[in-house]
Design a protein around this motif. Structure first.
Motif, PDB file in Angstrom:
ATOM      1  N   SER A 281       0.822  -1.207   0.000  1.00  0.00           N
ATOM      2  CA  SER A 281       0.000   0.000   0.000  1.00  0.00           C
ATOM      3  C   SER A 281       0.860   1.263   0.000  1.00  0.00           C
ATOM      4  CB  SER A 281      -0.929   0.013   1.220  1.00  0.00           C
ATOM      5  OG  SER A 281      -0.168   0.008   2.413  1.00  0.00           O
ATOM      6  N   ARG A 282       2.158   1.118   0.233  1.00  0.00           N
ATOM      7  CA  ARG A 282       3.053   2.266   0.168  1.00  0.00           C
ATOM      8  C   ARG A 282       3.178   2.735  -1.280  1.00  0.00           C
ATOM      9  NH1 ARG A 282       8.366   1.215   3.838  1.00  0.00           N
ATOM     10  NH2 ARG A 282       9.318   1.630   1.840  1.00  0.00           N
ATOM     11  N   ILE A 283       3.129   4.044  -1.466  1.00  0.00           N
ATOM     12  CA  ILE A 283       3.280   4.632  -2.792  1.00  0.00           C
ATOM     13  C   ILE A 283       4.663   5.243  -2.890  1.00  0.00           C
ATOM     14  CG2 ILE A 283       2.442   6.434  -4.350  1.00  0.00           C
ATOM     15  CD1 ILE A 283      -0.343   5.964  -3.143  1.00  0.00           C
ATOM     16  N   ASP A 284       5.434   4.795  -3.875  1.00  0.00           N
ATOM     17  CA  ASP A 284       6.792   5.272  -4.093  1.00  0.00           C
ATOM     18  C   ASP A 284       6.748   6.442  -5.069  1.00  0.00           C
ATOM     19  OD1 ASP A 284       9.442   5.714  -4.543  1.00  0.00           O
ATOM     20  OD2 ASP A 284       9.912   3.693  -5.267  1.00  0.00           O
ATOM     21  N   MET A 285       7.049   7.633  -4.559  1.00  0.00           N
ATOM     22  CA  MET A 285       6.985   8.833  -5.389  1.00  0.00           C
ATOM     23  C   MET A 285       8.297   9.130  -6.109  1.00  0.00           C
ATOM     24  SD  MET A 285       3.955  10.210  -5.292  1.00  0.00           S
ATOM     25  CE  MET A 285       4.334  11.842  -5.918  1.00  0.00           C
TER      26      MET A 285
ATOM     27  N   THR B 193      -5.578  11.537  21.019  1.00  0.00           N
ATOM     28  CA  THR B 193      -5.562  12.389  19.826  1.00  0.00           C
ATOM     29  C   THR B 193      -4.150  12.503  19.268  1.00  0.00           C
ATOM     30  OG1 THR B 193      -7.427  13.673  20.685  1.00  0.00           O
ATOM     31  CG2 THR B 193      -6.106  14.692  18.951  1.00  0.00           C
ATOM     32  N   PHE B 194      -3.186  12.765  20.135  1.00  0.00           N
ATOM     33  CA  PHE B 194      -1.797  12.925  19.699  1.00  0.00           C
ATOM     34  C   PHE B 194      -1.255  11.628  19.107  1.00  0.00           C
ATOM     35  CE2 PHE B 194      -2.054  16.937  21.540  1.00  0.00           C
ATOM     36  CZ  PHE B 194      -0.849  17.619  21.510  1.00  0.00           C
ATOM     37  N   LEU B 195      -1.583  10.494  19.734  1.00  0.00           N
ATOM     38  CA  LEU B 195      -1.091   9.219  19.226  1.00  0.00           C
ATOM     39  C   LEU B 195      -1.669   8.905  17.851  1.00  0.00           C
ATOM     40  CD1 LEU B 195      -1.013   6.870  22.346  1.00  0.00           C
ATOM     41  CD2 LEU B 195       0.931   7.571  20.931  1.00  0.00           C
ATOM     42  N   PHE B 196      -2.937   9.251  17.626  1.00  0.00           N
ATOM     43  CA  PHE B 196      -3.510   8.999  16.310  1.00  0.00           C
ATOM     44  C   PHE B 196      -2.834   9.865  15.245  1.00  0.00           C
ATOM     45  CE2 PHE B 196      -6.522   9.592  12.830  1.00  0.00           C
ATOM     46  CZ  PHE B 196      -6.746   8.266  12.482  1.00  0.00           C
ATOM     47  N   PHE B 197      -2.528  11.117  15.581  1.00  0.00           N
ATOM     48  CA  PHE B 197      -1.788  11.958  14.639  1.00  0.00           C
ATOM     49  C   PHE B 197      -0.424  11.350  14.336  1.00  0.00           C
ATOM     50  CE2 PHE B 197      -4.805  15.405  15.424  1.00  0.00           C
ATOM     51  CZ  PHE B 197      -4.811  16.061  14.202  1.00  0.00           C
ATOM     52  N   ALA B 198       0.228  10.789  15.353  1.00  0.00           N
ATOM     53  CA  ALA B 198       1.537  10.169  15.150  1.00  0.00           C
ATOM     54  C   ALA B 198       1.428   8.967  14.219  1.00  0.00           C
ATOM     55  CB  ALA B 198       2.127   9.749  16.495  1.00  0.00           C
ATOM     56  N   PHE B 199       0.415   8.148  14.448  1.00  0.00           N
ATOM     57  CA  PHE B 199       0.181   6.974  13.605  1.00  0.00           C
ATOM     58  C   PHE B 199      -0.061   7.389  12.150  1.00  0.00           C
ATOM     59  CE2 PHE B 199      -3.627   4.952  11.715  1.00  0.00           C
ATOM     60  CZ  PHE B 199      -3.065   3.747  11.304  1.00  0.00           C
ATOM     61  N   ARG B 200      -0.924   8.384  11.963  1.00  0.00           N
ATOM     62  CA  ARG B 200      -1.252   8.827  10.603  1.00  0.00           C
ATOM     63  C   ARG B 200      -0.026   9.399   9.902  1.00  0.00           C
ATOM     64  NH1 ARG B 200      -5.923  13.275   9.601  1.00  0.00           N
ATOM     65  NH2 ARG B 200      -4.331  14.631  10.500  1.00  0.00           N
TER      66      ARG B 200
ATOM     67  N   ASP C 263       1.705   5.679   2.630  1.00  0.00           N
ATOM     68  CA  ASP C 263       0.417   4.985   2.773  1.00  0.00           C
ATOM     69  C   ASP C 263      -0.581   5.941   3.412  1.00  0.00           C
ATOM     70  OD1 ASP C 263      -1.759   3.419   3.338  1.00  0.00           O
ATOM     71  OD2 ASP C 263      -0.730   2.046   4.673  1.00  0.00           O
ATOM     72  N   THR C 264      -1.523   6.457   2.628  1.00  0.00           N
ATOM     73  CA  THR C 264      -2.543   7.355   3.170  1.00  0.00           C
ATOM     74  C   THR C 264      -3.894   6.664   3.339  1.00  0.00           C
ATOM     75  OG1 THR C 264      -2.980   8.145   0.908  1.00  0.00           O
ATOM     76  CG2 THR C 264      -1.471   9.445   2.279  1.00  0.00           C
ATOM     77  N   LYS C 265      -4.045   5.473   2.762  1.00  0.00           N
ATOM     78  CA  LYS C 265      -5.347   4.803   2.804  1.00  0.00           C
ATOM     79  C   LYS C 265      -5.663   4.202   4.168  1.00  0.00           C
ATOM     80  CE  LYS C 265      -5.705   3.487  -2.081  1.00  0.00           C
ATOM     81  NZ  LYS C 265      -5.806   2.342  -3.023  1.00  0.00           N
TER      82      LYS C 265
END
Length: 475
Positions: free
Chosen positions: A5-9, A148-155, A163-165
């Motif tokens: 799912s990683r996109i290589d730019m 909240t902070f941990l979810f931002f870190a994960f994203r 991987d944005t999906k």
């Protein structure tokens, strides 16, 4: 889902990969809006005091979100550059240090906020029933800050890896859960007694707990391109310093934006309720453009970071210009529709003709500048991907505090001051339309500065230390 799912730019056609990175981020932004709307919708069934309490806490909540976004802006830059350089283990180490830093900062903020919650509410003007409702809400929100902070870190960790999906699907599940349980805790259902604003905060806490627990599990599994290793939770002072150095300008950037929004709202309010209502609706329409351009800016950050890690700065520049041109083209088209049908756009939100008339004026003046707003946001994303977050911060400051607010004061209001040597200087007194033109001035001028600054190429080196060695215990 796997690391596929990683996109290589770093190779292949740029535009399709940018789209693949961007659309989940757009969806995530819109889902965050749904999150907030659900709270307001159900709290509205309690009463106006409850709505006022939740609304009053929004600027405070945004300050915390800005802090989390600052830390994780550094994460995106460092992870994407290490991934681009083929240093996946270094990227994992950044993830571990990010988790450590976000936990430390969020717990400290939660404790401070909870201890000083009473003077904080008094400071922002909460009184009577609104004070009581706001207190019930914010006490639980402070407890949810680490989640909240941990979810931002994960994203941010997954986004930096391309991987944005995955984070988007978690947002879908979390927002859906929030929508379902909001009325249960706010109004009550069965054995659960309605808790009003506190119930809204409890629903938010539970939804974030679900998303965060799933995010931590995904990072520990390591099947999505980056992995959280427990040994990386040992403090690495050098890496933590890098995260803070790269991240704090992004936090200041968010604070500057929120403060300027408060100032502009106060200036509009001086002209009465009709322009204020039209302005509020106009901003809602503008927020769609921000969702798009902000998401493309985040995708650009990943693309620039990966290419700087791979030592292909020319391709990083191509990613930026492709993203900028595409975003501006979309926003020009959207603005064209709004300018052609401004009354119809306003009637989506309100039926009062005076507000519609003022909104038509607002949209016809401001909408053509949406593309310039979007262009600046994309170029800011490029700077953040390079780790040059001070440039992104400076562009936000210039846009709002040099090119917008001062212009608004000069062109909108009637005033006269005597300047030594020069003599009397007066405001142009254009009225509320002067405020609308200040938005245009800020967008166009800051876009011109952003283009020139990016073309100087001061961002091309990136911020990772080549050949750095991860902490002991690395693979």
């Amino acid at each position: 889902m796997s690391s596929d799912s990683r996109i290589d730019m770093t190779d292949g056609a740029i535009a399709p990969k940018l789209f693949a990175l961007s659309w989940p981020l757009v969806a995530g932004n819109l889902l965050q809006t749904l999150y907030n709307l659900a709270d307001v919708f159900w709290v509205g069934r309690v009463g106006s005091d409850a709505v006022a309490a939740v609304s009053l806490m929004f600027p405070t909540s945004w300050m915390f979100v800005s802090t989390a976004m600052g830390i994780t802006a550094a994460t995106i830059a460092l992870v994407s550059q290490h991934v681009g350089a083929g240093e996946d283990r270094q990227a994992d180490h950044v993830v571990g240090q990010t988790v450590l830093l976000t936990l430390a900062v969020s717990v400290a903020l939660a404790i401070l906020g909870y201890v000083f919650r009473h003077p904080l509410l008094s400071l922002i003007g909460a009184e009577g029933a609104v004070y009581t409702e706001a207190l019930a809400y914010i006490e639980v929100i402070f407890l949810s800050l680490p989640l909240t902070f941990l979810f931002f870190a994960f994203r941010a960790a997954l986004q930096g890896a391309g991987d944005t999906k995955t984070a988007m699907w978690l947002m879908v599940a979390s927002a859906g859960l929030n929508v379902v349980i909001d009325p249960i805790f706010i109004l009550g259902w069965g054995p659960i007694e309605g808790m009003g604003t506190r119930g809204a905060a409890v629903a938010t806490l539970l939804s974030r707990l679900f998303a965060t627990a799933a995010g931590v599990y995904i990072l520990l599994r390591g099947d999505w391109g980056v992995q959280l290793h427990l040994e990386d939770l040992r403090p690495d002072p050098e890496r933590l310093r890098k995260l803070v150095d790269v991240g704090y300008p992004a936090s200041l950037d968010g604070w500057a934006r929120s403060f300027s929004a408060v100032v502009m709202a106060a200036l509009v309010a001086r002209f009465g309720p009709i322009p204020t209502a039209a302005y509020g609706i106009g901003l809602r329409l503008m927020s769609v453009s921000w969702s798009v351009s902000g998401a493309v800016g985040q995708a650009t950050a990943t693309g620039v970071g990966q290419n700087l890690g791979a030592k292909t700065p020319d391709r990083a520049a191509s990613v930026t210009w492709t993203a900028t041109a595409t975003t501006m083209g979309i926003l020009f088209a959207a603005a064209g529709l709004v300018v052609a049908f401004p009354a119809e756009a306003m009637r989506l939100f309100i039926g009062e003709q005076p507000v519609i008339d003022e909104g038509i004026t607002f949209l016809r003046i401001v909408a053509p500048s949406w593309a310039f707003f979007g262009g600046v946001m994309v170029i800011q994303g490029a700077f953040r991907g390079a780790g040059i977050t001070k440039a992104a911060m400076a562009l936000s400051f210039l846009s709002r505090w040099i090119f917008r607010v001062p212009v608004a004061l000069v062109v909108a209001f009637a005033w006269t001051v005597t300047v030594p040597v020069i003599g009397p200087v007066s405001g142009l007194a254009w009225g509320v339309e002067g405020l609308w033109w200040a938005y245009v001035a800020g967008a166009v001028a800051s876009f011109a500065v952003a283009v020139v600054w990016f073309r100087l190429g001061t961002w091309r080196e990136g911020v990772i230390d080549r050949g750095a060695t991860p902490a002991a215990g690395d693979d």
